[in-house]
Scaffold this motif. Structure first.
Motif, PDB file in Angstrom:
ATOM      1  N   THR A 105       1.014  -1.275  -0.202  1.00  0.00           N
ATOM      2  CA  THR A 105      -0.135   0.227  -0.303  1.00  0.00           C
ATOM      3  C   THR A 105       0.496   0.944  -0.041  1.00  0.00           C
ATOM      4  O   THR A 105       0.386   2.499  -0.435  1.00  0.00           O
ATOM      5  CB  THR A 105      -1.030  -0.273   1.062  1.00  0.00           C
ATOM      6  N   LYS A 106       2.061   1.443   0.662  1.00  0.00           N
ATOM      7  CA  LYS A 106       3.124   2.206   0.700  1.00  0.00           C
ATOM      8  C   LYS A 106       3.954   2.683  -0.495  1.00  0.00           C
ATOM      9  O   LYS A 106       3.438   3.454  -0.699  1.00  0.00           O
ATOM     10  CB  LYS A 106       4.087   1.854   1.796  1.00  0.00           C
ATOM     11  N   LYS A 108       2.206   1.581  -3.823  1.00  0.00           N
ATOM     12  CA  LYS A 108       1.773   2.448  -4.301  1.00  0.00           C
ATOM     13  C   LYS A 108       1.353   4.026  -4.425  1.00  0.00           C
ATOM     14  O   LYS A 108       1.372   4.432  -5.013  1.00  0.00           O
ATOM     15  CB  LYS A 108      -0.261   1.440  -4.265  1.00  0.00           C
ATOM     16  N   GLU A 109       0.870   4.040  -2.946  1.00  0.00           N
ATOM     17  CA  GLU A 109       1.150   5.894  -2.926  1.00  0.00           C
ATOM     18  C   GLU A 109       2.170   6.270  -3.391  1.00  0.00           C
ATOM     19  O   GLU A 109       2.080   7.589  -4.123  1.00  0.00           O
ATOM     20  CB  GLU A 109       0.899   5.842  -1.105  1.00  0.00           C
ATOM     21  N   ILE A 110       3.492   5.978  -3.060  1.00  0.00           N
ATOM     22  CA  ILE A 110       4.403   6.774  -3.728  1.00  0.00           C
ATOM     23  C   ILE A 110       4.720   6.476  -5.025  1.00  0.00           C
ATOM     24  O   ILE A 110       5.196   7.839  -6.013  1.00  0.00           O
ATOM     25  CB  ILE A 110       5.447   6.220  -3.140  1.00  0.00           C
ATOM     26  N   TYR A 112       2.084   6.873  -6.905  1.00  0.00           N
ATOM     27  CA  TYR A 112       1.196   7.257  -7.730  1.00  0.00           C
ATOM     28  C   TYR A 112       1.612   8.904  -7.545  1.00  0.00           C
ATOM     29  O   TYR A 112       1.068   9.333  -8.473  1.00  0.00           O
ATOM     30  CB  TYR A 112      -0.495   7.302  -6.743  1.00  0.00           C
ATOM     31  N   LYS A 113       2.972   8.794  -6.382  1.00  0.00           N
ATOM     32  CA  LYS A 113       3.010  10.892  -6.146  1.00  0.00           C
ATOM     33  C   LYS A 113       4.083  10.767  -7.628  1.00  0.00           C
ATOM     34  O   LYS A 113       3.492  11.126  -8.134  1.00  0.00           O
ATOM     35  CB  LYS A 113       3.564  10.699  -4.646  1.00  0.00           C
TER      36      LYS A 113
END
Length: 371
Positions: A105-106, A108-110, A112-113
């Protein structure tokens, strides 16, 4: 500026009048010049890479709190760029050894940024497509049919009977992919995955001589791998991603994409499994074409078409069914013609109308049709 000397002054060697500095001062000055030169070279390389590369290497994640070990695990599993993580599903990220749900999840977040997944206007997309590189096929008529040549950033499927020029086109593209952009090239290296044992480096030498480029350099810029089963064929794509994330490539050839699946899975009982594995392989190729902006060219075999027998429009049809038909962006059918000539027909393309062009197969690869 430089002054032009005339007469005796031009013939006399220039007198050295400067004082020679002590060794330690000389060394320090030389080191300073070298350091400045290296810094300038690094800046130039970074600027070049920024101009060329449209992806971030996976090590970029280390600057966003991801450990070096996790980056290595991801790279070993084939996730060599931040884009590949952004495009991957949570399920495939969690399948990597040592990556838990929370880590995935972490990540993915990075990702997408760094790689924003947003809408763009059609005019922006048009601008991007107009600057898209196309690779020349070696034949003017064929290039005209394909609106310039083989598209980068998409999958092109070539199918036809044996001896129709599929492998010869693949060899020609390995050379044209390295040519400058103004000569219909891609200014990048080429990668060749061979499943049938038909790759011949001496063919590349002959084609290189036709284009007036050094055959030795051409061979150095083509990386080749032989796949012996369908699992190995899929595994080679992980190594391909690792190489592409380190260097500039413009072409990936898979000749042929379906031969090993045809023999590894036998009968109707294994048909659904074969199609599923083939779909995953094609999905990986599609992702690579978008990620690295390369042209992916895959050849396909044909099977006799029993529908209607003598009354059928085509006596053969490509194998792989709808799975490969939907995965390919451009689908080309190769047919035999008189002598060395062959015919290429556009079967499916999002932008090119269905039409035909003639070309010839010779000692120097694909060329214009012979009369």
């Amino acid at each position: 500026g430089l002054r032009v000397l005339s007469g005796a002054a031009a013939r006399q060697p220039a007198r050295r009048t400067r004082r020679i500095a002590p060794p330690n001062r000389r060394m320090a000055a030389m080191e300073a010049v070298e350091t400045t030169q290296m810094a300038e070279d690094v800046d130039e390389m970074q600027q070049e890479e920024e101009g060329q590369a449209s992806y971030y290497h996976v090590v970029e994640l280390e600057q966003h709190g991801v450990s070096h070990q996790d980056c290595q695990k991801l790279a070993a599993a084939g996730f060599c760029t931040v884009q590949s993580i952004a495009y991957a599903t949570m399920k495939s990220l969690c399948a990597v050894k040592g990556i838990s749900d929370s880590k995935a999840t972490k990540l993915k977040e990075i990702a997408y940024k760094l790689v924003p997944c947003t809408f763009v206007t059609a005019s922006e997309e048009l601008q991007q497509r107009q600057s898209m590189i196309v690779l020349s096929t070696g034949s003017k008529e064929l290039d005209k049919l394909l609106e310039g040549g083989i598209e980068t950033g998409s999958l092109t499927e070539l199918y036809g009977e044996f001896r129709t020029g599929k492998t010869q086109l693949c060899h020609t593209l390995c050379v044209t992919a390295q040519l400058p952009l103004d000569q219909g090239g891609g200014e990048g290296k080429a990668m060749y995955i061979d499943t049938e044992g038909t790759f011949r480096p001496q063919r590349l030498q002959a084609i290189a001589e036709r284009y007036g480029v050094d055959p030795g350099c051409v061979l150095e810029n083509v990386v080749y791998a032989r796949a012996h089963n369908s699992e190995q064929q899929k595994e080679l794509l992980k190594q391909a991603c690792a190489l592409m994330s380190e260097d500039r490539f413009s072409l990936l050839v898979v000749d042929s994409a379906t031969a090993l699946y045809r023999t590894d899975y036998m009968g109707r009982g294994e048909l659904s499994e074969r199609q599923m594995q083939l779909a995953q392989f094609l999905r990986a190729l599609t992702r690579m074409s978008a990620e690295f902006g390369i042209a992916v060219v895959l050849t396909n075999q044909v099977v006799a078409n029993p529908d209607g027998m003598a009354f059928a429009k085509d006596a053969t049809k490509p194998i792989g069914g709808n799975i490969i038909a939907h995965a390919s962006h451009t689908r080309l059918q190769f047919k035999k013609a008189r002598g060395e000539n062959r015919v290429c027909k556009v079967i499916d393309s999002p932008s090119i109308a269905e039409s035909e062009a003639s070309f010839s197969v010779g000692a120097a690869g694909i060329d214009d049709a012979k009369d």
